[in-house]
Design a protein around this motif. Structure first.
Motif: not given
Lengths: 319, 123
Positions: B1-26
């Motif tokens: 797995m190249s490093l870019g793909v490796y970090y991309d997976n963690y960006i997806l995790v980050l998007i989920f976390m942000l969305l999880g906070v955003a839904l109740p706040v919004v």
């Protein structure tokens, strides 16, 4: 992966999840109704299908009462903190060989670590309400959740020993290679997992934190309107996530006969696990606090440790 | 797995976390437009089955909860210690297994001790 696709994936999962929670609540009421020989909700829409939607709309219109003695910032933060981790764990779930979230090599640890933050929402909600029922419900809930998190994690370690990886895709692929789901070689672990997951989710028969006959509504007694709705949403989101993890770890994830696509098998297995919980809710009376704590520490943890030792010895023996 | 793909997976995790906070706040922010807001003194008192609330609820609670928390920390650290061992058991073989059996044995002894001392009893 393109970032736009990631955002679309996350939003899609959230949409499907909200729909899933809506119908999971309806399904629970219908199943319990059928077991108790009554029709369950049947007024809104055909077969009562729109009941939960009507409930959510009503909660949205209700006044948001914050008690004068409550600790307002923490009171406001608690539902967010209960929901966000329950949704975040969905990021690592894999639904079929082609549809899946983040492919990180610590998938299982991420899931377990993030999901335990939910109990912080329970504690903050109960403490900040400044209500005796809420405080009792929340400290009971946290004591129960920490006690049952141990057997939950320990039961999974047997699988980690066999697979030698924490990646969710690897775990399912291993089951495909082995030609057998982990429920067979790890049956003891599956039983421990199912029992501790019920306690972890505060579901009946272990619903002491929200025991309505003694604690009104437990830690969310003071919550009303949409904040209350978010506690309920968090609870069901977490339930779906735990059921999905059980499917992945013990029931072979998306594996199944080829006449249905993998994702359908996955969702069917999640529904089956949730049905077992609903069934137990309608069948068993609530456990007492001392029974609950004794059972966790004196039965489930030793059993889970035994499972780890036996699995490890067999694994090393077989090479 | 190249490093870019490796970090991309963690960006997806980050998007989920942000969305999880955003839904109740919004949802809670925009819900303000829909819901009435009419608090008065009786409505915002603490609920205590309808009678006038007595005293403060943020008080000291039973010591048994602290003991459970202590026990939890001990066993949670053990669990964290078990996971890397479980992943690498293939390479560790008998030596690794024996070491961990001793470790689990000591912890089981600790559990047996707190059992004997009736710490796990709930009363």
């Amino acid at each position: 992966m393109d970032y736009l696709i990631m955002v679309i994936y996350a939003v899609t999962v959230m949409g499907v999840l909200l729909g899933g929670v809506t119908f999971a609540i309806l399904a629970e009421r219908k199943v319990i109704g059928a077991i108790q020989l009554r029709p369950g909700p049947n007024r809104h829409g055909p077969w009562g299908l729109f009941q939960t939607i009507a409930d959510v709309m009503k909660l949205l219109m209700k006044e948001d009462v914050i008690p004068a003695k409550a600790d307002k910032p923490i009171f406001v933060l608690a539902p967010v903190l209960a929901f966000a981790p329950a949704f975040s764990v969905m990021a690592v779930l894999v639904y079929s060989s082609s549809i899946g979230g983040a492919d990180i090599n610590i998938g299982v640890i991420y899931f377990l670590g993030v999901s335990s933050i939910t109990m912080l929402g329970v504690l903050m909600g109960g403490w900040s309400s400044n209500n005796k029922y809420a405080l009792l419900g929340s400290i009971r809930g946290v004591a129960q959740m920490v006690s049952y998190e141990l057997p939950l994690i320990l039961s999974i370690i047997g699988i980690i020993i066999l697979v030698g990886s924490l990646n969710i895709t690897d775990i399912v692929n291993y089951q495909a290679e082995m030609g057998m789901w982990f429920i067979v070689p790890q049956f003891l672990a599956f039983v421990v997992y199912m029992i501790s997951s019920i306690a972890e989710l505060n579901r009946s028969p272990f619903d002491l934190p929200e025991a309505e006959s003694e604690l009104v509504a437990g830690f969310f007694t003071e919550y009303s309107g949409f904040r209350f709705a978010f506690f309920m949403l968090a609870e069901y989101t977490y339930a779906i996530a735990i059921a999905a993890l059980a499917t992945t770890l013990f029931l072979g994830g998306w594996l199944g006969p080829a006449f249905l696509p993998g994702i359908v098998w996955f969702l069917l297995k999640v529904c089956a696990v949730m049905f077992i919980w609903f069934w137990l809710t309608a069948t068993l009376p609530r456990a007492r606090v001392d029974q609950l704590m004794n059972f966790g520490w004196k039965v489930l943890i030793p059993l889970a440790l035994l499972n780890i030792v036996v699995t490890a010895v067999i694994k090393v023996w077989m090479g | 797995m190249s490093l870019g793909v490796y970090y991309d997976n963690y960006i997806l995790v980050l998007i989920f976390m942000l969305l999880g906070v955003a839904l109740p706040v919004v949802a809670l922010t925009f819900g303000r437009l829909l819901r009435p807001n009419n608090p008065y003194a009786e409505k915002i008192t603490t609920y205590e089955s309808g009678i006038t609330p007595e005293g403060d609820a943020q008080v000291r609670y039973h010591v048994a909860y602290y003991i459970v928390a202590l026990e939890f920390i001990i066993f949670d650290v053990e669990t964290v210690f078990l996971i890397p061992w479980a992943v690498t058991l293939d390479q560790l073989g008998w030596v690794g297994l024996n070491m961990m059996l001793i470790f689990i044995g000591i912890l089981a002894l600790g559990l047996a001790y707190s059992w004997k001392k009736r710490v796990l009893e709930w009363n």
